[in-house]
Write an enzyme that holds these catalytic residues in place. Structure first.
Site, short mmCIF file in Angstrom:
data_model
loop_
_atom_site.label_atom_id
_atom_site.label_comp_id
_atom_site.label_asym_id
_atom_site.label_seq_id
_atom_site.Cartn_x
_atom_site.Cartn_y
_atom_site.Cartn_z
N HIS A 1 -10.40 0.84 -10.24
CA HIS A 1 -9.87 1.80 -9.25
C HIS A 1 -8.42 2.13 -9.54
CE1 HIS A 1 -8.52 3.49 -5.45
NE2 HIS A 1 -7.74 2.46 -5.25
N PHE A 2 -7.60 1.09 -9.77
CA PHE A 2 -6.19 1.46 -9.92
C PHE A 2 -5.84 1.94 -11.33
CE2 PHE A 2 -5.55 -3.32 -9.97
CZ PHE A 2 -4.97 -3.45 -11.22
N HIS A 3 -6.78 1.76 -12.27
CA HIS A 3 -6.51 2.41 -13.56
C HIS A 3 -6.87 3.90 -13.50
CE1 HIS A 3 -5.73 -1.59 -15.14
NE2 HIS A 3 -5.08 -0.95 -16.10
N HIS B 1 0.82 -1.21 0.00
CA HIS B 1 0.00 0.00 0.00
C HIS B 1 0.85 1.26 0.00
CE1 HIS B 1 -3.72 2.02 -0.37
NE2 HIS B 1 -3.21 2.96 0.41
N ARG C 1 -11.90 -10.02 -11.16
CA ARG C 1 -10.66 -9.51 -11.73
C ARG C 1 -9.73 -10.70 -11.97
NH1 ARG C 1 -6.87 -6.99 -6.88
NH2 ARG C 1 -5.48 -6.71 -8.63
N ARG C 2 -8.64 -10.46 -12.65
CA ARG C 2 -7.62 -11.47 -12.89
C ARG C 2 -8.20 -12.77 -13.44
NH1 ARG C 2 -3.53 -10.47 -7.71
NH2 ARG C 2 -2.29 -8.95 -8.82
N TYR D 1 1.58 5.05 -2.65
CA TYR D 1 1.89 6.45 -2.35
C TYR D 1 3.28 6.83 -2.85
CZ TYR D 1 -2.44 6.17 0.11
OH TYR D 1 -3.76 5.98 0.38
FE1 HAS Z 1 -6.14 2.14 -3.73
C1 HAS Z 1 -6.59 -1.28 -4.05
C2 HAS Z 1 -7.96 2.14 -0.84
C3 HAS Z 1 -5.57 5.54 -3.34
C4 HAS Z 1 -3.72 2.00 -6.16
N1 HAS Z 1 -5.32 0.66 -4.89
C5 HAS Z 1 -5.66 -0.68 -4.87
C6 HAS Z 1 -4.87 -1.39 -5.84
C7 HAS Z 1 -4.02 -0.46 -6.40
C8 HAS Z 1 -4.33 0.82 -5.80
C9 HAS Z 1 -2.94 -0.72 -7.43
O1 HAS Z 1 -8.98 0.08 1.18
C10 HAS Z 1 -4.99 -2.87 -6.19
C11 HAS Z 1 -4.03 -3.72 -5.44
C12 HAS Z 1 -4.20 -5.17 -5.89
O2 HAS Z 1 -3.66 -5.53 -6.94
O3 HAS Z 1 -4.90 -5.93 -5.21
N2 HAS Z 1 -6.72 3.57 -2.38
C13 HAS Z 1 -7.47 3.36 -1.28
C14 HAS Z 1 -7.69 4.63 -0.59
C15 HAS Z 1 -7.02 5.59 -1.31
C16 HAS Z 1 -6.40 4.91 -2.41
C17 HAS Z 1 -8.47 4.84 0.65
N3 HAS Z 1 -4.92 3.51 -4.58
C18 HAS Z 1 -4.82 4.84 -4.28
C19 HAS Z 1 -3.79 5.46 -5.07
C20 HAS Z 1 -3.26 4.46 -5.87
C21 HAS Z 1 -3.98 3.24 -5.55
C22 HAS Z 1 -3.39 6.91 -4.99
C23 HAS Z 1 -2.18 4.51 -6.86
C24 HAS Z 1 -1.47 5.55 -7.17
N4 HAS Z 1 -7.12 0.71 -2.68
C25 HAS Z 1 -7.76 0.92 -1.49
C26 HAS Z 1 -8.22 -0.38 -0.96
C27 HAS Z 1 -7.82 -1.35 -1.87
C28 HAS Z 1 -7.14 -0.64 -2.93
C29 HAS Z 1 -8.95 -0.64 0.28
C30 HAS Z 1 -8.06 -2.86 -1.76
C31 HAS Z 1 -9.25 -3.29 -2.53
C32 HAS Z 1 -9.41 -4.80 -2.48
O4 HAS Z 1 -10.30 -5.27 -1.75
O5 HAS Z 1 -8.67 -5.53 -3.15
C33 HAS Z 1 -6.92 7.06 -0.94
O6 HAS Z 1 -5.57 7.42 -0.82
C34 HAS Z 1 -7.62 7.95 -1.92
C35 HAS Z 1 -7.68 9.39 -1.42
C36 HAS Z 1 -7.92 10.35 -2.54
C37 HAS Z 1 -8.83 11.34 -2.55
C38 HAS Z 1 -8.96 12.21 -3.79
C39 HAS Z 1 -8.39 13.62 -3.61
C40 HAS Z 1 -8.48 14.37 -4.92
C41 HAS Z 1 -7.50 15.18 -5.42
C42 HAS Z 1 -7.70 15.80 -6.80
C43 HAS Z 1 -8.21 17.23 -6.73
C44 HAS Z 1 -8.63 17.70 -8.10
C45 HAS Z 1 -8.56 18.98 -8.54
C46 HAS Z 1 -9.04 19.33 -9.92
C47 HAS Z 1 -8.05 20.09 -7.71
C48 HAS Z 1 -9.70 11.62 -1.41
C49 HAS Z 1 -6.25 15.48 -4.69
C50 HAS Z 1 -10.41 19.92 -9.77
C51 HAS Z 1 -10.97 20.50 -11.00
C52 HAS Z 1 -12.30 20.54 -11.26
C53 HAS Z 1 -12.75 21.24 -12.47
C54 HAS Z 1 -13.32 19.89 -10.42
#
Ligand code: HAS
Length: 546
Positions: free
Chosen positions: A367-369, A216, A433-434, A220
Site C-alpha cells: 500500500h505505501f509503496h 497519519h 511485513r518487517r 498527507y
Molecule cells: Fe495509508 C497504512 C488508510 C492514503 C501511506 N499508509 C499506511 C502506511 C503508510 C501509508 C506509509 O486505515 C504504513 C504505516 C506503517 O508503517 O504502519 N491510507 C489510508 C486511507 C488513505 C490512505 C484511507 N496512505 C495514504 C497515502 C499515503 C499513505 C496518500 C502516503 C502518501 N493507510 C491506511 C490505513 C493504514 C495505512 C488504515 C494502516 C494499515 C495497518 O493496519 O497497518 C486515503 O487517503 C486514500 C484516498 C485516495 C483515493 C484515491 C483518489 C485518486 C486520485 C487519482 C486520480 C487519477 C487520475 C488519473 C485523475 C480515494 C486522486 C486518471 C487517468 C486514467 C487514465 C484512469
C-alpha cells in the site's frame, strides 16, 4: 525565482537526491536479503538497513524536497523572499541537516535500529532521538518562513485572494505544526528520558498513539505537495486551465480538518483503546477520503475540459490531447494512476474488519509503496525536472526529457511488479511485513512466500536502475545541461476571477475546527490511558506513564 531563493531551494534538492541514493541502495539490499539471495555480513542486521531505508526515504528525503519546493512555491507566487524569510529557511535547513546526521550516524552504528516509526518498546540511543527532534524543530523554523510570506501577501493585498499555491503551502504548514506536536511529545517526554535511563519504562500504547497522531497526518504532509502539482502545475504543463481554484482550496481545507484525528486507524488491532474510539476514527478516516475523491474529479474535469477546448470529442477524447512526450506531465500522471489502486487499498485498510486481515502483513508495505513511493515520489521526480533547471538557469533538453521519461516508466514497471507481489502475498497468503528471510522451521506456508519475495527483488532491481536514471537526469539538470530559461509552470483556473469563499481563508475558523476535531477524537482515548486503562493495557495506571 531570484538567485538567492534558487540557492535555498537547490540546497534542499541536493540533500533529497543524496537520500534517494542511500535509501534506494538499502531498499535493493533488503529485497535480496528477504528473498534469500543475499546474506548480509554478520556486523550488519537486516533491521538496520530497513531502518536506514525507511528513515532516509520516507522521513528525510520527503521533508527536504517538500520544504524546498514549498519555498519555491511561495517565492514564485507571492514574490521574492525577504531576508528574514530566507534566513529562516537556511536556519531550518541546517538544523534539519544536523539532526539528520546525528540520527543517521546512530542508525549506521546500529545503535538506533528502531525502524522509521521509532516508537517504544524499541529503544534507540539518545542522540538518535535528539537528532529526530532537531529535524522536526528545523522543519518548524522553515515552515514559519513560508507562512510569513503568505501573511505578508495577505497584509499587502487584503482584498485579493491569495495565490492558490501559497494558500496550499500554508495549509500544509499549519497541518504539519499541529500534527508534529504528537511526535515531539513522545520524543521529549517519553523516549529521551527513557533512553537516558531517567525512567525505567514508558507506556507503549501512549507512545504509539502519540506517534500515529502525527504519523497519519505525515502521509498527507507527503501527499499535499503532490496535490499542489496536480491542481496548480499540471494544468499549465498540458496547456490548459485548472478546473476550479475554489474546489482545490476546499479540498485542502478538508485535509487540514481530517488528516489528524484519524491516527488510531493504525492501531485497530491494539489493546488499550476502546472500540468506540476506534470506530469513531474510522468514520473520520472515511471523511479524509472525500477531498481525494474531489481531487480525482477535478483532475478528470481539467483533462476533459482541455481536450474539448482543443476539439477532441467523445468520452475519452481528452486522453489524446495530453502531452505524452513531456516528462513534466507523464511522471505526475503515472503517479495519479498509481494512486487509484493505492487509494483503494487505503480504503481496505481503513475498513475495520478487513484491517484484521491485512494488518502487519506485507500488503501494508505494498500500500505505501503505491502511495508515497509511487503517487507522491513520481510526482516529485516530475517536479524536479522543471524545478532544478529553473533554479540552475538551465534547460530540460530533448535528450534529458527522454531519459526522464524512461526513468518514469521504469519506476512504474518496477513498482507495479514489487507492490503487486506484496499486495497479493500479504492478502492471500498472509506473509508478514518487517520480517527477514526465514524458512520458519520448514513451514509449508512460509515456503509459499518465497516466489513472491523473488518477484519483489525483480521489481526492486528495476527500481534501482530507475534511481540511477534519476541521478543521471539530476546531474544533467544541475550541472551539465545548456544554459537557458526553464519555465516555472503555474496554472490559471477556470474560476480564476471569481471571489473565493471567505471561510477557506478564515484562519480562526480553520484552526478552531481542526483543534475541536482533535479534542473530540483523542481526549477520551488518551485520557483513559492515564486514568482508566482497559484490560490488557499492562503497566498503565501505575504512575509510570511518562
Ligand atoms: Fe495509508 C497504512 C488508510 C492514503 C501511506 N499508509 C499506511 C502506511 C503508510 C501509508 C506509509 O486505515 C504504513 C504505516 C506503517 O508503517 O504502519 N491510507 C489510508 C486511507 C488513505 C490512505 C484511507 N496512505 C495514504 C497515502 C499515503 C499513505 C496518500 C502516503 C502518501 N493507510 C491506511 C490505513 C493504514 C495505512 C488504515 C494502516 C494499515 C495497518 O493496519 O497497518 C486515503 O487517503 C486514500 C484516498 C485516495 C483515493 C484515491 C483518489 C485518486 C486520485 C487519482 C486520480 C487519477 C487520475 C488519473 C485523475 C480515494 C486522486 C486518471 C487517468 C486514467 C487514465 C484512469
Amino acid at each position: 525565482l531570484s538567485k538567492q531563493d534558487s540557492k535555498l531551494v537547490m540546497a534542499h534538492m541536493y540533500v533529497a537526491i543524496s537520500c534517494l541514493i542511500l535509501g534506494g541502495l538499502a531498499g535493493l539490499l533488503q529485497t535480496f536479503v528477504r528473498s534469500g539471495m543475499l546474506q548480509l555480513p554478520k556486523s550488519i542486521s537486516y533491521y538496520q538497513i530497513l531502518t536506514v531505508h525507511g528513515i532516509v526515504l520516507a522521513l528525510v528525503l520527503t521533508t527536504f524536497f517538500i520544504l524546498g519546493f514549498q519555498y519555491s512555491a511561495v517565492a514564485k507566487t507571492c514574490g521574492n523572499l525577504t531576508p528574514l524569510q530566507r534566513r529562516l529557511g537556511w536556519i531550518g535547513f541546517f538544523v534539519m541537516l544536523i539532526g539528520t546526521v546525528m540520527a543517521a550516524t546512530m542508525v549506521l552504528l546500529n545503535k538506533a535500529t528502531v525502524l522509521y516509526t521509532f516508537y517504544a518498546p524499541l529503544q534507540a540511543h539518545v542522540i538518535f532521538y535528539v537528532g529526530m527532534a532537531l529535524v522536526v524543530v528545523g522543519s518548524w523554523i522553515s515552515i514559519l518562513g513560508q507562512i510569513l510570506k503568505y501573511v505578508e501577501f495577505k497584509k499587502q493585498n487584503p482584498t485579493k485572494k491569495s495565490p492558490l499555491l501559497s494558500y496550499m503551502v500554508t495549509i500544509n504548514g499549519v497541518m504539519w505544526f499541529v500534527c508534529s506536536l504528537g511526535v515531539a511529545a513522545t520524543v521529549l517526554l517519553q523516549l529521551i528520558p527513557w533512553s537516558l535511563g531517567l525512567v525505567e519504562r514508558v507506556d507503549v500504547t501512549l507512545s504509539r498513539t502519540l506517534f500515529w497522531y502525527f504519523g497519519h497526518a505525515l502521509v498527507y504532509f507527503w501527499l499535499l505537495p503532490a496535490y499542489m502539482c496536480w491542481y496548480a502545475i499540471v494544468p499549465k504543463i498540458i496547456g490548459g486551465k485548472a478546473f476550479s481554484d475554489n474546489l482545490a482550496r476546499m479540498s485542502f481545507m478538508l485535509f487540514l480538518f481530517f488528516s489528524i484525528p484519524v491516527g488510531i486507524h493504525h492501531q485497530l488491532v491494539e489493546p488499550g483503546i476502546e472500540d468506540f474510539w476506534k470506530y469513531f476514527q474510522v468514520i473520520l478516516t472515511f471523511m479524509v477520503v472525500v477531498p481525494s475523491f474531489m481531487t480525482a474529479f477535478s483532475l478528470f474535469a481539467t483533462f476533459e475540459n482541455h481536450g474539448r477546448t482543443l476539439g477532441f470529442k467523445g468520452l475519452f477524447g481528452w486522453f489524446k490531447a495530453l502531452p505524452w512526450n513531456d516528462a513534466r506531465f507523464v511522471l505526475p500522471f503515472l503517479g495519479m494512476l498509481a494512486f487509484i489502486p493505492g487509494g483503494a487499498g487505503g480504503l481496505v485498510n481503513a475498513s475495520a474488519q478487513m484491517n484484521g486481515l491485512i494488518h502487519n502483513t506485507i500488503w501494508v508495505t505494498g500500500h505505501f509503496h503505491l502511495t508515497v513511493a509511487s503517487a507522491v515520489i513520481l510526482t516529485f521526480f516530475g517536479m524536479m525536472y522543471w524545478l532544478i533547471p529553473h533554479c540552475t538557469g538551465r534547460k530540460l533538453t530533448k535528450f534529458t526529457n527522454k531519459l526522464a521519461l524512461i526513468q518514469g516508466y521504469t519506476w512504474a514497471i518496477g513498482m507495479t511488479i514489487m507492490s503487486a507481489a506484496m499486495h497479493y502475498v500479504g492478502l492471500v497468503k498472509g506473509a508478514p511485513r518487517r520480517s527477514t528471510y526465514s524458512e520458519y522451521g520448514g513451514a509449508k506456508q512460509a515456503a509459499e512466500w518465497i516466489p513472491y519475495q523473488v518477484l519483489q527483488a525483480v521489481g526492486g532491481t528495476i527500481l534501482f536502475i530507475s534511481i540511477i536514471l534519476v541521478v543521471m537526469v539530476f546531474i544533467q539538470l544541475a550541472f551539465l545541461a545548456p544554459k537557458g530559461e526553464e519555465e516555472y509552470p503555474v496554472a490559471q483556473s477556470l474560476d480564476e476571477y471569481q471571489p473565493v469563499t471567505k471561510l477557506v481563508e478564515n484562519w480562526r475558523f480553520l484552526i478552531v475546527v481542526t483543534v475541536l476535531l482533535i479534542l473530540i477524537a483523542y481526549t477520551v482515548p488518551i485520557g483513559q490511558m492515564f486514568i482508566d486503562p482497559p484490560p490488557g493495557a499492562k503497566g498503565l495506571g501505575e504512575g509510570k506513564l511518562w
